[in-house]
Design an enzyme around this catalytic site. Structure first.
Site, PDB file in Angstrom:
ATOM      1  N   ARG A 156       9.244   6.629  -3.220  1.00 13.87           N
ATOM      2  CA  ARG A 156       9.510   7.558  -4.322  1.00 13.87           C
ATOM      3  C   ARG A 156      10.928   8.109  -4.264  1.00 13.87           C
ATOM      4  NH1 ARG A 156       4.672  10.372  -2.529  1.00 13.87           N
ATOM      5  NH2 ARG A 156       2.851   9.286  -3.387  1.00 13.87           N
ATOM      6  N   ARG A 214      -8.447  -6.935  13.207  1.00 18.38           N
ATOM      7  CA  ARG A 214      -7.823  -5.987  14.123  1.00 18.38           C
ATOM      8  C   ARG A 214      -8.873  -4.938  14.449  1.00 18.38           C
ATOM      9  NH1 ARG A 214      -4.161  -7.249  16.993  1.00 18.38           N
ATOM     10  NH2 ARG A 214      -3.539  -5.078  17.309  1.00 18.38           N
ATOM     11  N   ASP A 257      -9.936   0.404   0.308  1.00 19.49           N
ATOM     12  CA  ASP A 257     -10.137   1.835   0.476  1.00 19.49           C
ATOM     13  C   ASP A 257     -11.524   2.180  -0.051  1.00 19.49           C
ATOM     14  OD1 ASP A 257      -7.845   2.680   1.757  1.00 19.49           O
ATOM     15  OD2 ASP A 257      -6.682   2.693  -0.091  1.00 19.49           O
ATOM     16  N   ARG A 274       0.820  -1.218   0.000  1.00 21.03           N
ATOM     17  CA  ARG A 274       0.000   0.000   0.000  1.00 21.03           C
ATOM     18  C   ARG A 274       0.853   1.265   0.000  1.00 21.03           C
ATOM     19  NH1 ARG A 274      -5.189   0.076   1.824  1.00 21.03           N
ATOM     20  NH2 ARG A 274      -4.842   1.902   3.135  1.00 21.03           N
ATOM     21  N   ARG A 334      -0.893   6.602  15.719  1.00 18.56           N
ATOM     22  CA  ARG A 334      -0.888   7.919  15.079  1.00 18.56           C
ATOM     23  C   ARG A 334      -1.800   8.892  15.817  1.00 18.56           C
ATOM     24  NH1 ARG A 334      -3.297   5.602   9.299  1.00 18.56           N
ATOM     25  NH2 ARG A 334      -4.959   4.388  10.216  1.00 18.56           N
ATOM     26  N   TYR A 357      -9.446  -5.621   2.671  1.00 18.61           N
ATOM     27  CA  TYR A 357      -8.870  -4.379   3.153  1.00 18.61           C
ATOM     28  C   TYR A 357      -9.020  -3.368   2.000  1.00 18.61           C
ATOM     29  CZ  TYR A 357      -4.901  -1.755   5.378  1.00 18.61           C
ATOM     30  OH  TYR A 357      -4.078  -0.832   5.981  1.00 18.61           O
ATOM     31  N   GLU A 387      -4.802   7.133  18.052  1.00 19.30           N
ATOM     32  CA  GLU A 387      -5.306   5.844  17.568  1.00 19.30           C
ATOM     33  C   GLU A 387      -4.445   4.701  18.118  1.00 19.30           C
ATOM     34  OE1 GLU A 387      -6.068   5.743  13.292  1.00 19.30           O
ATOM     35  OE2 GLU A 387      -5.505   3.622  13.260  1.00 19.30           O
TER      36      GLU A 387
HETATM   37  P1  FAD Z   1     -18.293  -0.207   6.390  1.00 16.36           P
HETATM   38  O1  FAD Z   1     -17.974   1.214   6.274  1.00 16.36           O
HETATM   39  O2  FAD Z   1     -17.725  -0.961   7.526  1.00 16.36           O
HETATM   40  O3  FAD Z   1     -19.887  -0.349   6.416  1.00 16.36           O
HETATM   41  C1  FAD Z   1     -20.537  -1.521   6.847  1.00 16.36           C
HETATM   42  C2  FAD Z   1     -21.793  -1.087   7.569  1.00 16.36           C
HETATM   43  O4  FAD Z   1     -22.592  -2.246   7.879  1.00 16.36           O
HETATM   44  C3  FAD Z   1     -21.503  -0.422   8.917  1.00 16.36           C
HETATM   45  O5  FAD Z   1     -22.166   0.819   8.992  1.00 16.36           O
HETATM   46  C4  FAD Z   1     -22.032  -1.414   9.948  1.00 16.36           C
HETATM   47  O6  FAD Z   1     -22.540  -0.779  11.116  1.00 16.36           O
HETATM   48  C5  FAD Z   1     -23.141  -2.106   9.168  1.00 16.36           C
HETATM   49  N1  FAD Z   1     -23.458  -3.452   9.680  1.00 16.36           N
HETATM   50  C6  FAD Z   1     -22.599  -4.462   9.921  1.00 16.36           C
HETATM   51  N2  FAD Z   1     -23.260  -5.541  10.397  1.00 16.36           N
HETATM   52  C7  FAD Z   1     -24.565  -5.197  10.451  1.00 16.36           C
HETATM   53  C8  FAD Z   1     -25.744  -5.883  10.876  1.00 16.36           C
HETATM   54  N3  FAD Z   1     -25.677  -7.145  11.352  1.00 16.36           N
HETATM   55  N4  FAD Z   1     -26.927  -5.237  10.817  1.00 16.36           N
HETATM   56  C9  FAD Z   1     -26.991  -3.948  10.340  1.00 16.36           C
HETATM   57  N5  FAD Z   1     -25.906  -3.249   9.941  1.00 16.36           N
HETATM   58  C10 FAD Z   1     -24.715  -3.860   9.993  1.00 16.36           C
HETATM   59  N6  FAD Z   1     -10.365   4.448   2.902  1.00 16.36           N
HETATM   60  C11 FAD Z   1      -9.987   5.464   2.106  1.00 16.36           C
HETATM   61  O7  FAD Z   1     -10.312   5.467   0.913  1.00 16.36           O
HETATM   62  N7  FAD Z   1      -9.268   6.518   2.606  1.00 16.36           N
HETATM   63  C12 FAD Z   1      -8.892   6.579   3.906  1.00 16.36           C
HETATM   64  O8  FAD Z   1      -8.235   7.560   4.315  1.00 16.36           O
HETATM   65  C13 FAD Z   1      -9.275   5.506   4.764  1.00 16.36           C
HETATM   66  N8  FAD Z   1      -8.919   5.533   6.070  1.00 16.36           N
HETATM   67  C14 FAD Z   1      -9.282   4.491   6.867  1.00 16.36           C
HETATM   68  C15 FAD Z   1      -8.912   4.542   8.211  1.00 16.36           C
HETATM   69  C16 FAD Z   1      -9.260   3.512   9.058  1.00 16.36           C
HETATM   70  C17 FAD Z   1      -8.869   3.595  10.504  1.00 16.36           C
HETATM   71  C18 FAD Z   1      -9.983   2.395   8.553  1.00 16.36           C
HETATM   72  C19 FAD Z   1     -10.329   1.242   9.448  1.00 16.36           C
HETATM   73  C20 FAD Z   1     -10.365   2.350   7.224  1.00 16.36           C
HETATM   74  C21 FAD Z   1     -10.031   3.390   6.367  1.00 16.36           C
HETATM   75  N9  FAD Z   1     -10.420   3.406   5.036  1.00 16.36           N
HETATM   76  C22 FAD Z   1     -10.035   4.438   4.214  1.00 16.36           C
HETATM   77  C23 FAD Z   1     -11.262   2.314   4.465  1.00 16.36           C
HETATM   78  C24 FAD Z   1     -12.757   2.657   4.497  1.00 16.36           C
HETATM   79  O9  FAD Z   1     -13.196   2.814   5.838  1.00 16.36           O
HETATM   80  C25 FAD Z   1     -13.530   1.531   3.809  1.00 16.36           C
HETATM   81  O10 FAD Z   1     -13.131   1.430   2.464  1.00 16.36           O
HETATM   82  C26 FAD Z   1     -15.039   1.715   3.801  1.00 16.36           C
HETATM   83  O11 FAD Z   1     -15.514   1.970   5.087  1.00 16.36           O
HETATM   84  C27 FAD Z   1     -15.688   0.452   3.253  1.00 16.36           C
HETATM   85  O12 FAD Z   1     -17.087   0.582   3.277  1.00 16.36           O
HETATM   86  P2  FAD Z   1     -18.011  -0.685   3.524  1.00 16.36           P
HETATM   87  O13 FAD Z   1     -19.386  -0.274   3.178  1.00 16.36           O
HETATM   88  O14 FAD Z   1     -17.454  -1.868   2.831  1.00 16.36           O
HETATM   89  O15 FAD Z   1     -17.858  -1.007   5.076  1.00 16.36           O
HETATM   90  N1  UDP Z   2       3.202   1.309   7.877  1.00 18.16           N
HETATM   91  C1  UDP Z   2       4.355   1.429   8.639  1.00 18.16           C
HETATM   92  N2  UDP Z   2       4.702   2.657   9.117  1.00 18.16           N
HETATM   93  C2  UDP Z   2       3.969   3.758   8.896  1.00 18.16           C
HETATM   94  C3  UDP Z   2       2.785   3.645   8.116  1.00 18.16           C
HETATM   95  C4  UDP Z   2       2.444   2.400   7.627  1.00 18.16           C
HETATM   96  O1  UDP Z   2       5.023   0.450   8.895  1.00 18.16           O
HETATM   97  O2  UDP Z   2       4.330   4.842   9.393  1.00 18.16           O
HETATM   98  C5  UDP Z   2       2.836  -0.039   7.378  1.00 18.16           C
HETATM   99  C6  UDP Z   2       1.963  -0.806   8.388  1.00 18.16           C
HETATM  100  O3  UDP Z   2       2.277  -2.179   8.300  1.00 18.16           O
HETATM  101  C7  UDP Z   2       0.560  -0.531   7.872  1.00 18.16           C
HETATM  102  C8  UDP Z   2       0.776  -0.546   6.355  1.00 18.16           C
HETATM  103  O4  UDP Z   2       2.082   0.046   6.176  1.00 18.16           O
HETATM  104  O5  UDP Z   2      -0.357  -1.515   8.302  1.00 18.16           O
HETATM  105  C9  UDP Z   2      -0.259   0.222   5.544  1.00 18.16           C
HETATM  106  O6  UDP Z   2      -0.279   1.575   5.980  1.00 18.16           O
HETATM  107  P1  UDP Z   2      -1.493   2.554   5.719  1.00 18.16           P
HETATM  108  O7  UDP Z   2      -1.121   3.917   6.200  1.00 18.16           O
HETATM  109  O8  UDP Z   2      -1.918   2.398   4.324  1.00 18.16           O
HETATM  110  O9  UDP Z   2      -2.573   1.936   6.694  1.00 18.16           O
HETATM  111  P2  UDP Z   2      -4.058   2.388   7.075  1.00 18.16           P
HETATM  112  O10 UDP Z   2      -4.162   3.875   6.868  1.00 18.16           O
HETATM  113  O11 UDP Z   2      -4.952   1.599   6.199  1.00 18.16           O
HETATM  114  O12 UDP Z   2      -4.150   2.009   8.512  1.00 18.16           O
END
Ligand code: FAD
Ligand code: UDP
Length: 380
Positions: free
Chosen positions: A178, A252, A358, A174, A283, A356, A308
């Site tokens: 560069r 996780r 985005d 991911r 972070r 996993y 976090e």
């Molecule tokens: P979700 O967003 O998880 O939606 C699933 C929904 O289903 C939830 O609202 C849940 O409550 C509901 N649900 C589950 N089970 C049930 C049930 N039994 N009954 C009713 N409802 C239910 N992506 C990016 O592009 N950019 C980012 O910067 C980025 N940052 C992230 C940071 C973190 C910490 C994390 C964890 C993810 C990040 N992502 C990011 C990824 C992004 O969150 C996901 O791509 C996106 O949420 C996926 O959408 P989804 O609909 O698949 O899942």
């Molecule tokens: N990672 C790392 N150091 C950093 C940032 C990321 O080692 O400072 C590694 C770590 O294993 C992480 C992965 O790169 O799980 C992907 O990072 P990303 O920032 O894409 O994770 P997310 O935002 O999805 O948590």
């Protein structure tokens, strides 16, 4: 009895996009069931009452994509700002830009390094990243041992609570590497955050009057009311749907520690990673920096930050990251086999597909799912 032809479980990206397509393209009513008190899934944000700052409640979310189709689709529901994500990392008390780029290398070596020299420095270990069997091997092949130990080893061990040698190599794919001074975190041409906030974006995606959104409703509590003739698009956890009959998939989880500070600016940017193993969190997010154009909350003398922490998931906790090991992939295959025998249920989203993803990948998967599995089989 819930007898709309289409029932979507989960109002995250995947569920909301599928519901919007069913309503607007097929002109069919659709019921969306969401167990939380809001739509948007993990992308949800809200305005903090005390400070007026928009906070991403499940961690920082930046929309980024290289897909014209995804960008065209999502921007129908509101404009995005030109925000481009930059991440800084604290290692050994010093601060660097991530992902690793020419500026990072110059800062580590405390001198000017040319792109050509950077290339030589990075390929110091002379192993092929394609042949790496675990995350540590891949990282060392890509950036060498010194940078691996500075930026990857401690952070990865905290994030996954596993030795990087026991993790699959693809997690690190991911992060780009560069040899230019481009310090952007993402390489995609389209990037930003919704101008009016993620909450508004989802409000608009789900605004079609043919969509009924039932909040605070868990699928488990209403599954017996669903007509056998309905098609269910299920974006909850696939193993939960089948009552964990083969065992639980590992995830996780995260813990967010929120703080409001009486200062205008806490860290000068949106996200700072802490890559040393001794610092317990991974972070710190400071949300006002996502919207410098919102002058009032931006200039105010208060700021909201969130630390976090990564946690082992157990039943009942929020599931954030799938743990991509052989054991979990084998278990997933068993559930997917069972899913094939339930043609009225379509599994989607990161929880339903154990992926996993985005946001842009979730939008794309939802658009594909609508075209190939819903519209294709629609008979009016
Ligand atoms: P979700 O967003 O998880 O939606 C699933 C929904 O289903 C939830 O609202 C849940 O409550 C509901 N649900 C589950 N089970 C049930 C049930 N039994 N009954 C009713 N409802 C239910 N992506 C990016 O592009 N950019 C980012 O910067 C980025 N940052 C992230 C940071 C973190 C910490 C994390 C964890 C993810 C990040 N992502 C990011 C990824 C992004 O969150 C996901 O791509 C996106 O949420 C996926 O959408 P989804 O609909 O698949 O899942
Ligand atoms: N990672 C790392 N150091 C950093 C940032 C990321 O080692 O400072 C590694 C770590 O294993 C992480 C992965 O790169 O799980 C992907 O990072 P990303 O920032 O894409 O994770 P997310 O935002 O999805 O948590």
């Amino acid at each position: 009895m819930l007898n709309t032809k289409y029932i979507v479980v989960g109002a995250g990206v995947f569920g909301s996009v599928v519901a919007e397509r069913i309503a607007s393209v097929l002109n069919e009513p659709v019921t969306v069931i969401e167990k939380r008190g809001h739509a948007g899934g993990n992308c949800y944000s809200e305005i903090d009452r005390e400070t007026g700052i928009e906070c991403h409640r499940y961690g920082s979310h930046i929309f980024h994509t290289s897909s014209d189709a995804v960008w065209e689709y999502i921007t129908q529901f509101g404009a995005f700002t030109g925000y481009r994500h930059k991440v800084l990392a604290v290692s050994g008390g010093k601060i660097y830009f991530l992902p690793i780029n020419l500026k990072t290398l110059c800062d580590v070596h405390q001198r000017f390094i040319t792109p050509e020299e950077a290339q030589r420095l990075l390929s110091g270990e002379k192993t092929d990243p394609a042949t790496a069997t675990n995350l540590e091997e891949k990282a060392i092949a890509l950036i060498g041992r010194e940078l691996y130990e500075k930026f990857i080893k401690g952070y990865t061990a905290k994030q996954w609570e596993k030795d990087p040698r026991d993790l699959p190599p693809d997690i690190i794919s991911r992060l780009p590497v560069r040899t230019s001074f481009n310090t952007d975190y993402f390489s995609d041409p389209y990037q930003g955050v919704p101008k009016d906030g993620y909450f508004k974006l989802f409000e608009r995606i789900l605004s079609d009057p043919r969509i009924s959104l039932l909040l605070n409703t868990d699928f488990k509590s209403i599954r017996h009311e669903i007509s056998p003739d309905s098609t269910v698009i299920y974006t909850g956890m696939i193993d939960e749907f089948f009552d964990y009959r083969f065992g639980m998939l590992e995830w996780r989880s995260l813990r967010f520690e929120w703080e409001t500070h009486r200062c205008r600016d806490y860290q000068g940017t949106t996200v700072v990673n802490y890559t040393d193993a001794e610092v317990p969190f991974t972070r710190i997010h400071e949300f006002k920096h996502y919207h410098p154009e919102r002058r009032e909350p931006f200039d105010s003398d208060k700021t909201v930050i969130c630390k976090e922490y990564s946690k082992t998931w157990s039943h009942g906790m929020e599931a954030y990251y799938p743990v991509n090991t052989g054991r979990n992939q084998a278990l997933l295959k068993q559930y997917q086999e069972l899913a094939r025998r339930n043609p009225n249920v379509i599994f989607g989203g990161r929880l339903g597909c154990y992926r996993y993803w985005d946001m842009d990948k979730a939008v794309l998967a939802a658009l594909d799912c609508f075209e190939s599995r819903i519209k294709e089989n629609y008979h009016g």
